[in-house]
Design an enzyme around this catalytic site. Structure first.
Site, mmCIF file in Angstrom:
data_model
loop_
_atom_site.group_PDB
_atom_site.id
_atom_site.type_symbol
_atom_site.label_atom_id
_atom_site.label_comp_id
_atom_site.label_asym_id
_atom_site.label_seq_id
_atom_site.Cartn_x
_atom_site.Cartn_y
_atom_site.Cartn_z
ATOM 1 N N ARG A 256 0.852 -1.182 0.000
ATOM 2 C CA ARG A 256 0.000 0.000 0.000
ATOM 3 C C ARG A 256 0.891 1.236 0.000
ATOM 4 N NH1 ARG A 256 -2.577 0.964 5.371
ATOM 5 N NH2 ARG A 256 -1.261 2.814 5.384
ATOM 6 N N HIS A 260 -3.949 4.670 4.282
ATOM 7 C CA HIS A 260 -5.026 3.657 4.259
ATOM 8 C C HIS A 260 -6.266 4.202 3.536
ATOM 9 C CE1 HIS A 260 -7.967 0.722 5.601
ATOM 10 N NE2 HIS A 260 -8.678 1.712 6.107
ATOM 11 N N TYR A 269 2.759 6.120 11.522
ATOM 12 C CA TYR A 269 3.193 4.780 11.939
ATOM 13 C C TYR A 269 4.159 4.129 10.947
ATOM 14 C CZ TYR A 269 -0.812 3.743 8.889
ATOM 15 O OH TYR A 269 -1.684 3.707 7.839
#
Ligand SMILES: Cc1ncc(C[n+]2csc(CCOP(=O)(O)OP(=O)(O)O)c2C)c(N)n1
Length: 355
Positions: A256, A260, A269
Site C-alpha cells: 500500500r 489507508h 506509523y
C-alpha cells in the site's frame, strides 16, 4: 511420530521488478494488445485514484480508499474473469470494477456518498463495494454455491485485504467453500497493512495463502505487483472453479503506497524509508519497462495514454460534480420491501410529513 500430511505453498512471479521475464510467459502475454489493455487499465485506475484524492481534499468527495501501487491485483484478476462471473469486492478494487464495466462516474458517485454509484449500468450481478472488513466473503460463497446448484459454469470472485484474513467471516467462508466445493476464487490483496497494523502483527502464519490449507482447498502466493502473474494464476483458478474443481485462495503480495484512506495519515506509523523501496516494485513501471523492451512502447504511446486516461477521468468528475444529489429520504429506498414503522416515522420526520 508418523507424518500423515504434508503441505507446501507455491509462489509465482513472471515479470520481476526490473521488467525482466523470470517465469514462463502465458500465451496471452505474447500479444502486445493484451498487455497494452492491462497497462491501460492500471493507468486509468491510477488516474482515477489521483482525481479522487484531489476531490476529497477539496471537500468534493467522501473518505476515499486509494489503490495506489496495488493496481495489478484488481486489473489482472478482472482480466481473467468472464462477464458472467460475479465480483464480490472489498473497497480497493476500482481497477477490477472499471475493467468489468462499472463507469468512472459511478465510482465517483459511490465515493461521493451517492448510492446510485452502486447501481452499476454494467455488471448487474456484481456486488457493491463492501466496506465492512471481510463480511462479504460468506456472501461470495453463497453466490458460488448458487452457481453450483444451478450447474452454471461460472465463478464468484471475492477480494479482501490481509487484515480480513484474521477475521472469522473469511475463515468461515474458506471453510464452507471447501466443504461445498463451491466455485469461488478468493484473492487476498496483501498490501502489508491493516490501517496501522502491519502484517506481522496480524498473524503468525508464514504466508496468508496457507490459510487455505486448513479449509482443505489449494492456496498459492503470487507477486501481486506482476499483472501477468495475477492474470495467469487467476485464469487457472477460475477455470478450475468453473469446471467443478472447487475453490482456490490466491495471496497477492503487494504494497500500500498510499495512506489507508484519506482519513488516515500513514506517516504516523510508517517511515518514508520503509515505503520508498516499494516504489521500485510497483506494477505500472514494471509492465511499462517490459512493454518498451519487448513491444516497442514509445514515449509518444505513453503520453497519449496518460492524456486519454486523464481526459476520461476529468470528464467523469465533471459529470459527477454536476449530478444533483438525491433527496435525503432516498436513504430509505431499497432497504426494506415495506418500511418498518420506526423507519416510516423517521422518514416522515425527515421529509416534514406527519409522524
Ligand atoms: C467489520 C469492520 N471492522 C473494522 C473496520 C474498520 N476498518 C476499515 S479498513 C480496516 C483495515 C482493513 O485492513 P485489510 O483487511 O488489510 O485491508 P486494506 O485496508 O489494507 O486493503 C479496518 C479495521 C471495518 N471497516 N469493518
Amino acid at each position: 511420530m508418523t507424518t500423515i500430511a504434508e503441505f507446501s505453498i507455491g509462489s509465482t512471479r513472471i515479470l520481476d521488478p526490473s521488467g525482466a521475464v523470470v517465469g514462463d510467459l502465458p500465451d496471452f502475454a505474447s500479444d502486445r494488445d493484451e498487455l497494452v489493455a492491462l497497462y491501460r487499465a492500471m493507468v486509468l485506475t491510477r488516474a482515477f485514484d489521483a482525481k479522487a484524492i484531489a476531490l476529497q481534499r477539496t471537500g468534493r468527495l467522501g473518505t476515499y480508499a486509494s489503490s495506489l501501487g496495488q493496481e495489478a491485483v484488481p486489473v489482472g484478476l478482472a482480466a481473467a474473469m468472464r462477464p458472467d462471473d460475479v465480483l464480490v469486492p472489498s473497497f480497493r478494487e476500482h481497477g477490477a470494477q472499471l475493467w468489468r464495466g462499472v463507469t468512472l462516474e459511478e465510482l465517483f458517485l459511490f465515493w461521493g456518498g451517492d448510492e446510485r454509484g452502486n447501481d452499476f449500468a454494467g455488471p448487474r450481478e456484481d456486488f457493491p463495494t463492501c466496506v465492512p472488513v471481510g463480511t462479504h466473503a460468506p456472501h461470495a460463497v453463497g453466490v458460488a454455491l448458487a452457481m453450483k446448484l444451478r450447474q452454471e459454469p461460472r465463478a464468484a470472485v471475492c477480494v479482501f485485504g490481509d487484515g480480513a484474513t484474521s477475521k472469522g467471516d473469511v475463515l468461515e467462508a474458506l471453510n464452507m467453500a471447501g466443504v461445498w466445493q463451491a466455485p469461488a476464487v478468493f484473492v487476498v490483496n496483501n498490501n502489508g497493512w491493516a490501517i496501522s497494523v502491519p502484517r506481522a502483527r496480524q498473524t503468525a502464519a508464514e504466508t496468508l495463502a496457507q490459510k487455505a490449507i486448513g479449509a482443505g482447498i489449494p492456496g498459492e502466493q503470487i507477486d501481486g505487483n506482476d499483472v501477468i502473474a495475477m492474470r495467469h494464476v487467476a485464469d487457472r483458478a477460475l477455470a478450475r472453479a468453473r469446471s467443478g474443481g472447487g475453490p482456490t485462495l490466491i495471496e497477492a503480495v503487494t504494497y500500500r503506497l498510499s495512506d489507508h484512506t484519506t482519513a488516515d495519515d500513514a506517516s504516523r506509523y510508517r517511515e518514508d524509508t520503509d515505503v520508498s523501496p516499494h516504489w521500485k516494485q510497483e506494477p505500472l513501471v514494471r509492465l511499462r519497462t517490459y512493454l518498451t523492451a519487448a513491444h516497442g512502447w514509445t514515449k509518444a504511446d505513453e503520453e497519449a495514454l496518460l492524456r486519454a486516461c486523464d481526459d476520461a477521468v476529468d470528464a467523469a468528475a465533471e459529470t459527477y460534480l454536476a449530478t444533483p444529489p438525491m433527496p435525503p429520504d432516498a436513504m430509505f429506498a431499497h432497504t426494506f420491501a415495506e418500511l418498518p414503522a420506526d423507519l416510516e416515522a423517521q422518514k416522515a420526520a425527515l421529509t416534514g410529513g406527519d409522524e
